[in-house]
Design a protein around this motif. Structure first.
Motif, short mmCIF file in Angstrom:
data_model
loop_
_atom_site.label_atom_id
_atom_site.label_comp_id
_atom_site.label_asym_id
_atom_site.label_seq_id
_atom_site.Cartn_x
_atom_site.Cartn_y
_atom_site.Cartn_z
N THR A 238 -85.96 47.09 45.00
CA THR A 238 -84.51 47.16 45.18
C THR A 238 -84.23 47.31 46.67
OG1 THR A 238 -82.47 48.29 44.51
CG2 THR A 238 -84.41 49.67 44.84
N ARG A 239 -83.08 46.78 47.11
CA ARG A 239 -82.72 46.80 48.53
C ARG A 239 -81.30 47.36 48.69
NH1 ARG A 239 -85.08 41.70 47.60
NH2 ARG A 239 -87.14 41.46 48.56
N PRO A 240 -81.12 48.65 48.59
CA PRO A 240 -79.77 49.22 48.68
C PRO A 240 -79.17 49.04 50.08
CG PRO A 240 -81.42 50.95 48.67
CD PRO A 240 -82.15 49.69 48.36
N ILE A 241 -77.87 48.75 50.09
CA ILE A 241 -77.10 48.61 51.33
C ILE A 241 -76.05 49.71 51.36
CG2 ILE A 241 -75.35 47.19 52.48
CD1 ILE A 241 -76.94 44.73 51.64
N LYS A 242 -75.97 50.40 52.46
CA LYS A 242 -74.96 51.46 52.62
C LYS A 242 -74.83 51.74 54.11
CE LYS A 242 -73.24 53.10 49.55
NZ LYS A 242 -71.96 52.70 48.92
N GLY A 243 -73.60 51.57 54.63
CA GLY A 243 -73.34 51.75 56.05
C GLY A 243 -72.86 50.44 56.65
#
Length: 415
Positions: A238-243
Motif C-alpha cells: 500500500t502507498r498512503p498519501i498524506k500531506g
C-alpha cells in the motif's frame, strides 16, 4: 437490480473506455463479457459476493497471494482481467461501520466489477464526435455532443467546512480520535457529451490509475495517484498519501519541514501497517519508504510505501475487508473516525474515497478513488477534503481542499 451478473447485451448504451489500472498492453483491446453490481442495503457480504463472481469467471481471487506476474496468452477471446470499483459506503459495510449519508449518485452501484476478454478491436457502441447516448437501459435518450458545464455548488460553505474541521479538533481533544478526514461534495449541471471531459480528468499528470468506467445511467473517471493495495510478485503493498503543498520549490521545502504534515502522515502509515498485519497469510510488515515527495498536477504530496511478504493463502475478500475504506481518507482509529465522518459530512462520499482498479490474471492493483468524479444524466459530482489533526488550521484545510479540487474542475471545464 440488487446484485448479480449482467450480459453485455444489457449495456448496449455504454462506451467501453480504458478501465482504471488496466495494463497498457491491453488498452484498446477490452471486450466486456460479464458484469457484477451490488448496492448498499441489498444484504449479503459484498466482499464475498464479488469474489465469488470473479472466481466464477476465471480469476483466481481465492488465492491471490502466491500469484507471480507472468505473461498470459492474449489472443482474441482470452481472459484479460477485471475492473473493480468499491464505494466508500461498501467499504464501511465491510468494516462494520456506519456508511454515513446516502450517495448523491444513487444510480452508481456500491460494488461494480466488469470482466474483460481480449478482442482484436474494442467494443465501442457509439461514434465519438457525433452524438452521445446517455447511459441507460432504454437506449433512446440522445443529446448533442457539445459540452457545457454549469456553475458549481458545494455541499457546505467555507464557514461550514471550517466548523467541521473545528469539530474534529474538539473530538481529538476529547480523545475520541487522533485524526479524521473530512470531505465535501461539489455538483454542477451539464449538457452534452461528458466522455471527452472524463477522459481529460483521467489524463491529468500523476494519475497512476487514470481511467474511465461506466454503466447504465452513470460513468466515473479517476485521476488518483494513490495505491490502496497492490498484490504483485508475492508481496502486498500500500502507498498512503498524506500531506499537500503547491508544486513549487518553496512548497516542497515547506512540506518536508512541516511537523504537522509529518505527524499526520506517520499516523496513517501506522494505521496502514496495522491493516496489512490483520491479513491472513502475510509475514512481517515493513515501511519501505517514508514521506517521499511525489507530484500530482500542480501539487506536491507525501507518499510512503508499506508492504509485507505473502506467506500463505490470501483471498480478495479478506484483502478488501482489511483495507477498505482506505486509512488515508478515514483517519485513526478507523472505526472511530468513520463515526465522526458519518456525523459531520452532509453528503455521502459516492464514488470517491473507495477503491478502483484492476484484477489481472497475475496481479491485483487497486487505487484509492480520490481525485475521482462521477456523472449521471444531468450532473457532474466531485469530492475533496483532507485529514484533520489537532494542529490543523480550519481556514488552511478549506484552502487545501479547494486546491485539490481545482485541477479536476479545470479539466472538466476546459472543453
Amino acid at each position: 437490480m440488487v446484485h448479480g451478473t449482467t450480459s453485455l447485451g444489457h449495456l448496449h448504451s455504454r462506451r467501453i473506455d480504458v478501465p482504471p489500472g488496466s495494463p497498457a498492453s491491453c488498452q484498446g483491446r477490452h471486450r466486456a463479457s460479464a458484469i457484477f453490481s451490488w448496492f448498499a442495503g441489498a444484504g449479503g457480504d459484498p466482499a464475498e459476493l464479488v469474489s465469488g463472481f470473479l472466481a466464477g469467471n476465471g480469476l483466481d481471487v481465492r488465492n491471490i497471494g502466491r500469484t507471480v506476474t507472468q505473461v498470459h496468452p492474449s489472443g482474441d477471446g482470452t481472459l484479460c482481467g477485471a475492473a473493480l470499483y468499491v464505494s466508500a459506503a461498501a467499504g464501511c459495510v465491510m468494516a462494520g461501520a456506519d456508511p454515513g449519508r446516502p450517495s448523491p449518485v444513487p444510480g452508481v452501484p456500491d460494488v461494480y466489477a466488469v470482466v474483460y476478454e481480449h478482442a482484436e478491436s474494442p467494443d465501442v457502441r457509439d461514434t465519438p464526435g457525433e452524438t452521445y447516448l446517455v447511459p441507460g437501459a432504454s437506449g433512446t435518450n440522445r443529446m448533442p455532443a457539445s459540452w457545457t458545464l454549469g456553475p458549481w455548488t458545494s455541499s457546505w460553505s467555507p464557514a461550514e467546512h471550517a466548523a467541521a474541521v473545528q469539530a474534529v479538533r474538539e473530538a481529538i481533544g476529547r480523545g475520541d480520535v487522533y485524526q479524521t478526514n473530512v470531505v465535501g461534495h461539489l455538483i454542477a449541471p451539464y449538457t452534452g457529451d461528458p466522455w471527452p471531459a472524463l477522459r481529460r480528468v483521467a489524463a491529468l499528470p500523476g494519475a497512476r490509475y487514470g481511467g474511465v468506467l461506466g454503466g447504465d445511467g452513470w460513468a466515473l473517471a479517476t485521476a488518483t495517484p494513490e495505491t490502496l493495495v497492490e498484490v504483485r510478485d508475492g508481496r502486498v503493498i500500500t502507498r498512503p498519501i498524506k500531506g499537500t503543498r503547491p508544486a513549487t520549490a518553496s512548497g516542497r521545502r515547506e512540506l518536508l519541514a512541516s511537523r504537522k504534515e509529518r505527524a499526520e502522515h506517520v499516523m496513517i502509515v501506522d494505521l496502514e501497517r496495522n491493516d496489512l498485519a490483520r491479513l491472513p497469510g502475510v509475514g512481517p510488515v515493513r515501511v519501505d519508504e517514508l514521506f517521499a515527495v511525489r507530484r500530482w498536477v500542480d501539487l506536491w504530496q507525501a507518499e510512503s510505501v508499506v508492504s509485507a511478504p505473502i506467506t500463505g493463502r490470501l483471498g480478495l475478500a479478506d484483502l478488501l475487508r482489511a483495507v477498505c475504506p482506505g486509512g488515508s481518507v478515514t483517519g485513526a482509529p478507523k472505526l472511530a473516525a468513520l463515526a465522526e465522518i458519518a456525523r459531520l459530512e452532509p453528503v455521502g462520499r459516492g464514488v470517491s474515497m473507495g477503491a478502483l482498479g484492476w484484477i489481472g490474471t497475475g496481479h491485483l492493483d487497486l487505487g484509492l478513488s480520490i481525485r475521482t468524479v462521477a456523472v449521471d444524466g444531468q450532473r457532474v459530482h466531485a469530492w475533496a477534503g483532507g485529514g484533520i489533526t489537532w494542529d490543523s488550521d480550519p481556514d488552511a484545510e478549506v484552502a487545501e481542499a479547494a486546491a485539490k479540487a481545482a485541477p479536476i474542475r479545470a479539466a472538466l471545464q476546459s472543453g
